[in-house]
Scaffold this motif. Structure first.
Motif: not given
Length: 237
Positions: A104-114
């Protein structure tokens, strides 16, 4: 490197246009770096094709440059005989997408955006991924995404990912200097893998300079293995 990975490598970071000269295909990069501004062998070539490639480069006002697989000693020798110098040895690495999606990725660490946010473009620009290189991302066909990474409640990293077939390629991985060595690049890669899994990809690939020991160590820890390599051969206009 198998055909699917080779196709994804080209399709997810394309030149603005291409022209063929004998057994070579030449990319027009519009200032976006060697990957898209180099020539590569796509068929049988002769030494007489090399001046024809150079003529295309000069017409496009870009440095004569070839991208040569490590296994192609014949082309490397021919280019060195023609006055080219070897530059930027690079490894191509891959891993199963599933190897990066189990943690699991830590909360609010990464986002996928376009499309990318302005702050992502600023992070890239700070790492020499300038607007010309960012324009390459804009012409890649979907599915594609920009990954944003955060540390200490601020944007600190960015990467670009695109899927071709069953392969996701990750490009332009950049972490701001003040936030390096804290694991953010690994989280960027895991976010890219999670996004890619949702788009049917089963393998994740990337290219990394052999001189970039820190990045190589990160990718080794994540389970990537080297499957191919290349170098550029260039000479002055």
């Amino acid at each position: 490197m198998d055909a699917a990975l080779a196709r994804a490598f080209e399709d997810t970071w394309p030149a603005a246009e291409y022209a063929d000269a004998g057994g070579f295909r030449v990319g027009r990069g519009l200032g976006a770096g060697g990957r898209v501004s180099s020539a590569r062998a796509v068929g049988r070539w002769t030494k007489g094709d090399i001046p024809a490639v150079e003529a295309i480069h000069r017409r496009w006002r870009q440095q004569p440059m070839f991208r040569v697989p490590d296994t192609d000693d014949g082309l490397a020798d021919a280019l060195q005989d023609a006055g080219y110098r070897r530059e930027t040895p690079t490894a191509i690495m891959q891993a199963p997408v599933a190897a990066l999606t189990g943690q699991p990725i830590p909360y609010l660490t990464t986002f996928a955006i376009w499309p990318p946010l302005a702050i992502q473009r600023d992070i890239w620009a700070a790492g020499n991924i300038d607007p010309m290189r960012q324009a390459v991302m804009d012409r890649v066909p979907a599915p594609k995404t920009a990954i944003l990474g955060r540390i200490d409640d601020r944007a600190a990293g960015a990467a670009f990912a695109a899927v071709a077939g069953d392969v996701v390629m990750v490009h332009a991985v950049e972490v701001l200097p003040a936030f390096r060595r804290r694991g953010l690049a690994g989280w960027l890669m895991r976010q890219a893998a999670q996004w890619a899994a949702d788009h049917g990809a089963t393998r994740i690939g990337l290219a990394v300079s052999r001189a970039n020991g820190g990045a190589r160590a990160t990718y080794d820890r994540l389970g990537f293995s080297e499957v191919a390599g290349y170098a550029y051969y260039a000479k002055d206009l």
